[in-house]
Design a protein around this motif. Structure first.
Motif: not given
Ligand SMILES: N[C@@H](Cc1ccccc1)C(=O)O
Length: 390
Positions: A239, A271-275, A278, A342-343, A345
């Motif tokens: 991250t 970061e992983r799984g950043l939306s 966020h 891949e995860d 973002n």
């Protein structure tokens, strides 16, 4: 008659007549005036003086006189008292004879001569501080000349994109090309442009290495972000929150608000799984620290981000919404060829340093802020910037 010297015979023959009464007189007034003339002014009482003044026999004048004599330090040659006790005076003992000037503790100190930061640099330090507070680390931005590869291709910007035109970009003629590229990555970039991949159909055109080699003056600091994200993928993802504030170059028509070189403030979060939520939260916090609370996001287009959002802030002074930055979630066509998981973002945003500085310091023409026409006095006089609410 009062003194008994004469008398008046009212019944005398032929009308009233004045007659002598004594043989000799004792004229005290005359005596007193004579003694005053001889310098004995204290011979009279105050009452007598007042009486004589009333009778206009006397005027009183005050005469002040000074007596000047040579003093102990009398000299006809001027010497300046010493203001400094020097090493020489101490070693040759001359300090014993010297006159020293007394300290004036009321005197104001001499303002210390010191360096002055340019307003842009003051605002830059303030932005840096905000980034550091939010846990960001600074990216190395010392590369003004970039290859088109890092400035455009890695950012999934097609080679026929209008921004890659000489009207928008300064191409460097010497050296005109870069030669060192990570070849396997370059091949993946070529492929995603030309053929697609990672779930994308790509742009389906004939990607040319010659185009990617062309050196340009970097048009955005996102070229720096691309290099850093590639490095992050190579070194093993973790991250990361990265920022940069430095100069970029665009072949712009110059006017009161545009220069061919300016500064970008850029933040990148991986970061992983950043939306998107966020990211909007992050921007909100960042701009809040800059004193901007009312934000609006408007969809826009960038070749390298999807979704992309223009950031607007409500400017209380101007009474309207003004565009302050550009942002978005970097596309998989950019991140996956780099080798990022891949995860993961990555969100990015960019704004200019000039705009907030001009608003902050009330400068209306960008040429008063930057370039050959800058008045150094403006640099000296402007205070340190605090991006708090006005
Ligand atoms: N590079 C964009 C700013 C930006 C950075 C990162 C993500 C999205 C947009 C610009 O020049 O305006």
């Amino acid at each position: 008659m009062l003194n008994g010297w004469i008398e008046l015979d009212k019944k005398a023959e032929g009308g009233p007549r004045v007659l002598r009464k004594v043989e000799s007189i004792d004229d005290a007034v005359k005596e007193q005036l004579l003694s005053i003339r001889n310098g004995q002014s204290d011979a009279l009482t105050d009452a007598q003086k007042a009486d004589f003044k009333k009778r206009k026999l006397l005027v009183e004048v005050t005469v002040k006189s000074f007596v000047l004599k040579k003093g102990a330090a009398f000299t006809t040659s001027l010497t300046k008292p010493e203001t400094d006790l020097t090493m020489d005076m101490l070693t040759n003992g001359s300090w014993r004879e010297k006159q020293f000037k007394a300290y004036n503790f009321e005197a104001l100190g001499v303002p210390p001569a010191s360096g002055h930061l340019h307003p842009l640099m003051k605002v830059r330090s303030e932005f840096r501080q905000i980034f550091f507070e939010m846990g960001f680390t600074e990216m190395p931005t010392n590369r003004y000349v970039e290859s088109s590869f890092w400035n455009f291709d890695t950012l999934f910007q097609p080679q026929q994109h209008p921004a890659r035109d000489a009207h928008d970009t300064f191409f460097v003629s010497d050296p005109a090309e870069s030669h060192e590229f990570p070849m396997d990555y370059l091949e993946r970039v070529r492929k995603v442009h030309a053929e697609g991949g990672y779930g994308s159909q790509g742009y389906l055109y004939d990607w040319k290495l010659a185009e990617a080699k062309k050196n340009v003056m970097r048009t955005h600091t996102t070229a720096v972000s691309a290099r850093q994200l590639y490095k992050l993928a190579q070194e093993g993802f973790k991250t990361s929150k990265l920022f940069s504030i430095d100069r970029v170059f665009r072949n712009e028509t110059l006017d009161a608000t545009h220069l061919a070189e300016f500064h970008q403030v850029e933040g990148v979060v991986a970061e992983r799984g950043l939306s998107l939520a966020h990211v909007m939260g992050l921007f909100t916090e960042f701009f809040k620290k800059c004193g901007i609370e009312k934000l609006r996001f408007k969809p826009t287009y960038n070749p390298y981000t999807e979704p992309s959002m223009e950031v607007f802030a409500y400017h209380d002074g101007l009474g309207k919404w003004v565009e302050i930055g550009n942002s978005g979630m970097f596309r998989p066509e950019m991140l996956l060829p780099m080798g990022l998981p891949e995860d993961v973002n990555v969100a990015g945003f960019g704004l200019s340093l000039e705009r907030p500085t001009m608003i902050r310091y009330g400068i209306e023409n960008i040429r008063d802020l930057f370039g050959a026409k800058v008045n150094l006095k403006m640099v000296y006089d402007n205070p340190i910037c605090r991006l708090d609410k006005q």
